[in-house]
Design an enzyme around this catalytic site. Structure first.
Site, PDB file in Angstrom:
ATOM      1  CB  SER A  61      -0.933   0.012   1.197  1.00 54.69           C
ATOM      2  OG  SER A  61      -2.057  -0.747   0.899  1.00 54.69           O
ATOM      3  CE  LYS A  64      -3.535   0.460  -1.475  1.00 56.70           C
ATOM      4  NZ  LYS A  64      -4.394   0.042  -0.335  1.00 56.70           N
ATOM      5  CE1 TYR A 189      -4.005  -1.230  -5.124  1.00 58.23           C
ATOM      6  CE2 TYR A 189      -4.509  -3.572  -5.245  1.00 58.23           C
ATOM      7  CZ  TYR A 189      -4.330  -2.423  -4.503  1.00 58.23           C
ATOM      8  OH  TYR A 189      -4.454  -2.466  -3.131  1.00 58.23           O
ATOM      9  CE1 TYR A 234      -5.148   0.846   3.832  1.00 59.77           C
ATOM     10  CE2 TYR A 234      -3.525  -0.286   5.173  1.00 59.77           C
ATOM     11  CZ  TYR A 234      -3.984   0.129   3.942  1.00 59.77           C
ATOM     12  OH  TYR A 234      -3.280  -0.186   2.830  1.00 59.77           O
ATOM     13  CB  VAL A 252      -0.076  -6.111   3.853  1.00 55.92           C
ATOM     14  CG1 VAL A 252      -1.350  -5.520   4.414  1.00 55.92           C
ATOM     15  CG2 VAL A 252      -0.154  -6.284   2.353  1.00 55.92           C
TER      16      VAL A 252
HETATM   17  N1  GLU Z   1      -1.702  -5.309  -2.357  1.00 56.43           N
HETATM   18  C1  GLU Z   1      -2.402  -5.242  -1.099  1.00 56.43           C
HETATM   19  C2  GLU Z   1      -3.878  -5.480  -1.306  1.00 56.43           C
HETATM   20  O1  GLU Z   1      -4.434  -4.935  -2.196  1.00 56.43           O
HETATM   21  C3  GLU Z   1      -2.154  -3.917  -0.451  1.00 56.43           C
HETATM   22  C4  GLU Z   1      -2.766  -3.821   0.913  1.00 56.43           C
HETATM   23  C5  GLU Z   1      -1.898  -3.140   1.936  1.00 56.43           C
HETATM   24  O2  GLU Z   1      -0.698  -3.059   1.811  1.00 56.43           O
HETATM   25  O3  GLU Z   1      -2.466  -2.681   2.937  1.00 56.43           O
HETATM   26  O4  GLU Z   1      -4.500  -6.224  -0.607  1.00 56.43           O
END
Ligand code: GLU
Length: 309
Positions: A61, A64, A189, A234, A252
């Site tokens: 993430s 992002k 993505y 989050y 993650v």
């Molecule tokens: N590639 C992960 C997903 O889409 C990213 C989630 C994350 O890092 O929080 O589930």
């Protein structure tokens, strides 16, 4: 600084014992949960690093932030926030629940998975390869490292098992939030999430955010750091604001990028995650750094050395 980072690493090693590596992307399960690393760049431009700071991990993430910055630079704030909101959610990163109930089905912010997929949909280009090349080019430029690449095993693993992200994306396509081909945007993505780098690379990217050099325009950087502060961890964003107080973004894969404008660019790594999907070691290390060095953006005392309590 060296002493503070060493202390952070030992706190991080203890905290790592309380977490678990992500397994919902099968390839991430092979990470070593005992790995803990940190890298920090000071306002003078010196990079300090301790622990497994040279071990590569996938950004997940944290990528992002990079696509949000690209979209803001290319399409502008109005177009970006017509696609996604700018409000935090108390829901998990991959939550699906609000997409249907919100009036225009617009994801609440650019960092929950739905919002990030909508932002990735905005990456321009003629093909998947072209679009991915643009993202990689920008990441390499930010990190000043042409060797940064994608961990193809991680990308494939998520592509093969990312059913929930597919569900989010197809729902958004139906609702008109996604404009391009769903599978192409999803593949992009998954690949952006699989971009692999070390804490040292990530801290160098952080210097572009903490100590701007003109590469990222002022309004873009301001919006990105604001989204990191309100939504970057989050449903742990509120707690992170209280305990650490830096603009942060977790992934993650175990990374956290944390910024205090003008004062610190920090990257941590520790793949053992807490229940919300944030690195247990990273949270402990950043809490220690923030307390020891006065890095919270909300710590007015830190800005005035004459005040002591
Ligand atoms: N590639 C992960 C997903 O889409 C990213 C989630 C994350 O890092 O929080 O589930």
């Amino acid at each position: 600084m060296e002493q503070t980072l060493k202390q952070a690493i030992s706190l991080g090693r203890a905290a790592a014992l309380t977490g678990k590596v992500a397994t919902y992307i099968p390839e991430l399960a092979s990470a070593d949960p005992s790995h803990v690393g940190i890298a920090a760049v000071t306002p003078q431009g010196t990079l300090h690093a301790e622990g497994e700071s040279a071990t590569p991990f996938s950004l997940q993430s944290i990528s992002k932030v990079i696509t949000l910055i690209m979209a803001l630079m290319e399409a502008g704030e109005e177009a970006v926030f017509a696609r996604v909101g700018m409000e935090p959610t108390g829901d998990a990163f991959n939550s699906i629940v609000r997409l249907e109930t919100l009036p225009d089905h617009k994801p609440l912010n650019p960092f929950i998975n739905a919002g990030a997929i909508a932002i990735t949909d905005m990456v321009p280009g003629n093909s998947f390869e072209d679009r991915l090349a643009r993202v990689l080019h920008f990441v390499r430029r930010l990190a000043d490292n042409e060797a940064i690449s994608i961990n193809k095993k991680v990308a494939h693993s998520e592509w093969a098992t990312g059913h929930r992200n597919r569900a989010l994306a197809y729902f958004m396509k139906d609702a008109g939030v996604l404009k391009r081909g769903v599978e192409e945007t999803l593949k992009l993505y998954f690949n952006q999430c699989a971009i692999s780098m070390t804490c040292e690379d990530l801290a160098r990217i952080g210097t572009r955010l903490a100590y701007p050099d003109g590469l990222i325009p002022r309004p873009v950087l301001r919006a990105a750091l604001a989204c990191m502060t309100t939504c970057g961890l989050y449903n742990g964003s509120g707690e992170f604001a209280v305990r650490v107080g830096m603009a942060g973004k977790s992934g993650v894969g175990g990374g956290i990028l944390a910024i205090t404008p003008g004062r610190a660019a920090v990257a941590t790594f520790g793949p053992a995650l807490d229940a919300r999907g944030n690195s247990a070691a990273g949270l402990a290390m950043l809490g220690h750094l923030s307390d020891s060095l006065g890095l919270s953006q909300f710590d007015s005392y830190a800005l005035n050395p004459a005040l002591t309590r």
